[in-house]
Design a protein around this motif. Structure first.
Motif, PDB file in Angstrom:
ATOM      1  N   GLN A   1       0.933  -1.248  -0.047  1.00 28.05           N
ATOM      2  CA  GLN A   1       0.045   0.188   0.115  1.00 28.05           C
ATOM      3  C   GLN A   1       0.724   1.136   0.004  1.00 28.05           C
ATOM      4  OE1 GLN A   1      -2.970  -0.305   3.000  1.00 28.05           O
ATOM      5  NE2 GLN A   1      -3.286  -2.313   2.538  1.00 28.05           N
ATOM      6  N   GLY A   2       1.920   1.340   0.840  1.00 26.94           N
ATOM      7  CA  GLY A   2       2.853   2.535   0.629  1.00 26.94           C
ATOM      8  C   GLY A   2       3.473   2.443  -0.543  1.00 26.94           C
ATOM      9  N   LEU A   3       3.890   1.446  -1.273  1.00 24.60           N
ATOM     10  CA  LEU A   3       4.577   1.485  -2.642  1.00 24.60           C
ATOM     11  C   LEU A   3       3.459   1.988  -3.397  1.00 24.60           C
ATOM     12  CD1 LEU A   3       6.200  -1.815  -2.979  1.00 24.60           C
ATOM     13  CD2 LEU A   3       7.331   0.291  -2.743  1.00 24.60           C
ATOM     14  N   THR A   4       2.088   1.652  -3.535  1.00 22.69           N
ATOM     15  CA  THR A   4       1.173   2.320  -4.393  1.00 22.69           C
ATOM     16  C   THR A   4       1.073   3.662  -4.157  1.00 22.69           C
ATOM     17  OG1 THR A   4       0.089  -0.071  -4.453  1.00 22.69           O
ATOM     18  CG2 THR A   4      -1.235   1.785  -4.937  1.00 22.69           C
ATOM     19  N   SER A   5       1.109   4.195  -2.939  1.00 20.84           N
ATOM     20  CA  SER A   5       0.690   5.473  -2.861  1.00 20.84           C
ATOM     21  C   SER A   5       1.934   6.347  -3.688  1.00 20.84           C
ATOM     22  CB  SER A   5       0.698   5.996  -1.100  1.00 20.84           C
ATOM     23  OG  SER A   5       0.609   7.276  -0.831  1.00 20.84           O
ATOM     24  N   VAL A   6       3.058   5.808  -3.162  1.00 19.63           N
ATOM     25  CA  VAL A   6       4.203   6.443  -3.819  1.00 19.63           C
ATOM     26  C   VAL A   6       4.034   6.530  -5.452  1.00 19.63           C
ATOM     27  CG1 VAL A   6       6.881   6.504  -4.239  1.00 19.63           C
ATOM     28  CG2 VAL A   6       5.762   6.150  -2.115  1.00 19.63           C
ATOM     29  N   ILE A   7       3.897   5.374  -6.088  1.00 18.93           N
ATOM     30  CA  ILE A   7       3.586   5.148  -7.597  1.00 18.93           C
ATOM     31  C   ILE A   7       2.556   6.184  -7.888  1.00 18.93           C
ATOM     32  CG2 ILE A   7       2.771   3.701  -9.266  1.00 18.93           C
ATOM     33  CD1 ILE A   7       3.793   1.184  -7.305  1.00 18.93           C
ATOM     34  N   ALA A   8       1.523   6.188  -7.381  1.00 21.83           N
ATOM     35  CA  ALA A   8       0.293   7.143  -7.621  1.00 21.83           C
ATOM     36  C   ALA A   8       0.791   8.415  -7.533  1.00 21.83           C
ATOM     37  CB  ALA A   8      -0.881   7.032  -6.618  1.00 21.83           C
ATOM     38  N   HIS A   9       1.600   8.888  -6.481  1.00 22.91           N
ATOM     39  CA  HIS A   9       2.144  10.395  -6.704  1.00 22.91           C
ATOM     40  C   HIS A   9       2.741  10.664  -7.643  1.00 22.91           C
ATOM     41  CE1 HIS A   9       3.643  13.999  -4.796  1.00 22.91           C
ATOM     42  NE2 HIS A   9       4.804  13.433  -4.882  1.00 22.91           N
ATOM     43  N   ARG A  10       3.889   9.689  -8.171  1.00 23.39           N
ATOM     44  CA  ARG A  10       4.678   9.909  -8.971  1.00 23.39           C
ATOM     45  C   ARG A  10       4.069   9.794 -10.636  1.00 23.39           C
ATOM     46  NH1 ARG A  10       9.667   6.324  -6.242  1.00 23.39           N
ATOM     47  NH2 ARG A  10      10.056   8.117  -4.824  1.00 23.39           N
ATOM     48  N   ASN A  11       3.011   9.389 -10.388  1.00 26.70           N
ATOM     49  CA  ASN A  11       1.980   9.147 -12.059  1.00 26.70           C
ATOM     50  C   ASN A  11       1.081  10.194 -11.960  1.00 26.70           C
ATOM     51  OD1 ASN A  11       3.197   6.953 -13.831  1.00 26.70           O
ATOM     52  ND2 ASN A  11       3.470   6.211 -11.468  1.00 26.70           N
ATOM     53  N   SER A  12       1.001  11.214 -11.013  1.00 29.27           N
ATOM     54  CA  SER A  12       0.000  12.454 -11.052  1.00 29.27           C
ATOM     55  C   SER A  12      -1.321  11.811 -10.514  1.00 29.27           C
ATOM     56  CB  SER A  12       0.065  13.085 -12.328  1.00 29.27           C
ATOM     57  OG  SER A  12       1.410  13.551 -12.744  1.00 29.27           O
ATOM     58  N   LYS A  13      -1.383  10.822  -9.932  1.00 24.98           N
ATOM     59  CA  LYS A  13      -2.634  10.183  -9.343  1.00 24.98           C
ATOM     60  C   LYS A  13      -2.832  10.908  -7.897  1.00 24.98           C
ATOM     61  CE  LYS A  13      -3.365   6.486 -12.662  1.00 24.98           C
ATOM     62  NZ  LYS A  13      -4.593   6.997 -13.296  1.00 24.98           N
ATOM     63  N   GLU A  14      -2.835  11.983  -7.477  1.00 27.26           N
ATOM     64  CA  GLU A  14      -2.795  12.660  -6.198  1.00 27.26           C
ATOM     65  C   GLU A  14      -3.870  12.238  -5.510  1.00 27.26           C
ATOM     66  OE1 GLU A  14      -0.181  13.847  -3.810  1.00 27.26           O
ATOM     67  OE2 GLU A  14       0.411  14.041  -5.927  1.00 27.26           O
ATOM     68  N   ASN A  15      -5.076  12.057  -5.802  1.00 31.09           N
ATOM     69  CA  ASN A  15      -6.146  11.495  -5.136  1.00 31.09           C
ATOM     70  C   ASN A  15      -6.058  10.359  -4.367  1.00 31.09           C
ATOM     71  OD1 ASN A  15      -7.732  14.058  -5.718  1.00 31.09           O
ATOM     72  ND2 ASN A  15      -8.819  13.280  -7.317  1.00 31.09           N
ATOM     73  N   LEU A  16      -5.479   9.445  -5.252  1.00 32.76           N
ATOM     74  CA  LEU A  16      -5.156   7.993  -4.883  1.00 32.76           C
ATOM     75  C   LEU A  16      -4.139   8.005  -3.843  1.00 32.76           C
ATOM     76  CD1 LEU A  16      -5.548   4.876  -4.889  1.00 32.76           C
ATOM     77  CD2 LEU A  16      -4.127   4.657  -6.908  1.00 32.76           C
ATOM     78  N   ALA A  17      -3.026   8.644  -4.210  1.00 32.04           N
ATOM     79  CA  ALA A  17      -1.688   8.912  -3.281  1.00 32.04           C
ATOM     80  C   ALA A  17      -2.332   9.297  -1.863  1.00 32.04           C
ATOM     81  CB  ALA A  17      -0.598   9.854  -3.944  1.00 32.04           C
ATOM     82  N   GLN A  18      -3.059  10.340  -1.879  1.00 33.44           N
ATOM     83  CA  GLN A  18      -3.393  10.943  -0.705  1.00 33.44           C
ATOM     84  C   GLN A  18      -4.455  10.139   0.264  1.00 33.44           C
ATOM     85  OE1 GLN A  18      -2.141  13.632   0.828  1.00 33.44           O
ATOM     86  NE2 GLN A  18      -0.834  13.960  -0.778  1.00 33.44           N
ATOM     87  N   LEU A  19      -5.474   9.084  -0.555  1.00 30.26           N
ATOM     88  CA  LEU A  19      -6.227   8.362   0.197  1.00 30.26           C
ATOM     89  C   LEU A  19      -5.649   7.315   0.634  1.00 30.26           C
ATOM     90  CD1 LEU A  19      -9.404   7.401   0.203  1.00 30.26           C
ATOM     91  CD2 LEU A  19      -8.929   6.241  -1.649  1.00 30.26           C
ATOM     92  N   ILE A  20      -4.481   6.680   0.185  1.00 31.06           N
ATOM     93  CA  ILE A  20      -3.811   5.586   0.728  1.00 31.06           C
ATOM     94  C   ILE A  20      -2.945   6.146   2.126  1.00 31.06           C
ATOM     95  CG2 ILE A  20      -1.937   4.054   0.455  1.00 31.06           C
ATOM     96  CD1 ILE A  20      -2.998   3.777  -2.672  1.00 31.06           C
ATOM     97  N   LEU A  21      -2.476   7.402   1.870  1.00 31.96           N
ATOM     98  CA  LEU A  21      -1.529   7.997   2.749  1.00 31.96           C
ATOM     99  C   LEU A  21      -2.510   8.083   4.013  1.00 31.96           C
ATOM    100  CD1 LEU A  21       1.137   9.575   3.321  1.00 31.96           C
ATOM    101  CD2 LEU A  21       0.003  11.543   2.609  1.00 31.96           C
TER     102      LEU A  21
END
Length: 232
Positions: free
Chosen positions: A103-123
């Motif tokens: 889940q942590g990896l996925t948040s970083v991946i989302a952030h670096r792929n401009s999917k900020e809503n997903l990144a922040q949701l997981i965070l």
């Protein structure tokens, strides 16, 4: 991953060029493996053995996309565009099915792929599930195992990266580092991978715990010595 860590820490090595060449070859191989996995999935969907809407993610795919996010020039193959879009979409739908580490990896991946809503949701979800102690810092209570996606030190090191880069919360980063240092006082980090990840997290993010920034104080009796006036 370790090669990108060396570059981030600006480690000079006679072997760095050779290591970068190895990384480029490995990238080509990994792209081939992921494309092949996607093509096999497409065949099974056509044969109605599987569905595009199923959870077709796995730990290796998540780790692949994390590795990919570490290199700015690793997104140029147009043949992989549809593959990338599919698996990034899968992460939005199924991130809760995976371990804390994934889940942590996925948040970083989302952030670096401009999917900020997903990144922040997981965070936000990860922080809500964390435990804070003034003595021990911030950590997660989990059913840890010896499998590489369920190990506490690697997970804690990744969380330091996550809360530094994605959340930008220096206070939380310090709390996470506190737990890592407290753990080292009483436990053996276990593997070279765990040790390298922990050391990287301590050096690369937040305050540098290896440097003492406080000025030297010398007292004679009850009088503070003025060091500047005594310099030669």
């Amino acid at each position: 991953i370790q090669i990108s860590h060396l570059k981030k820490l600006k480690i000079n090595s006679n072997y760095l060029t050779e290591l970068e060449e190895m990384a480029i070859k490995a990238r080509g191989f990994l792209d081939y493996i992921v494309r092949k996995e996607y093509e096999d999935l497409a065949t099974e969907v056509k044969e109605k053995k599987r569905s595009w809407e199923d959870n077709n993610l796995n730990a290796n795919l998540i780790h692949y996309y994390y590795c990919k996010s570490l290199f700015s020039d690793w997104n140029n193959d147009p043949k992989l565009k549809s593959v990338d879009n599919y698996y990034l979409g899968q992460m939005e739908n199924f991130w809760l099915k995976f371990s804390l580490y994934e889940q942590g990896l996925t948040s970083v991946i989302a952030h670096r792929n401009s999917k900020e809503n997903l990144a922040q949701l997981i965070l936000k979800s990860l922080k809500q599930r964390s435990i804070y102690s003034e003595e021990l810092g911030r950590y997660w209570k989990n059913s840890w195992s010896y499998y590489w996606t369920q190990m506490p030190i690697e997970t804690q090191a990744l969380m330091i990266e996550l809360f530094s880069e994605v959340a930008r919360e220096p206070k939380t980063v310090d709390e996470l580092k506190t737990w890592l240092l407290k753990n080292k006082q009483t436990q053996h980090w276990g593997t070279t991978k765990a040790t390298s990840e922990a050391v990287f997290a301590m050096l690369a993010f937040g305050d540098n715990y290896t440097e003492e920034n406080l000025p030297v104080r010398i007292e004679l009796g009850n009088q503070l010595l003025d060091l500047k006036s005594h310099q030669a």
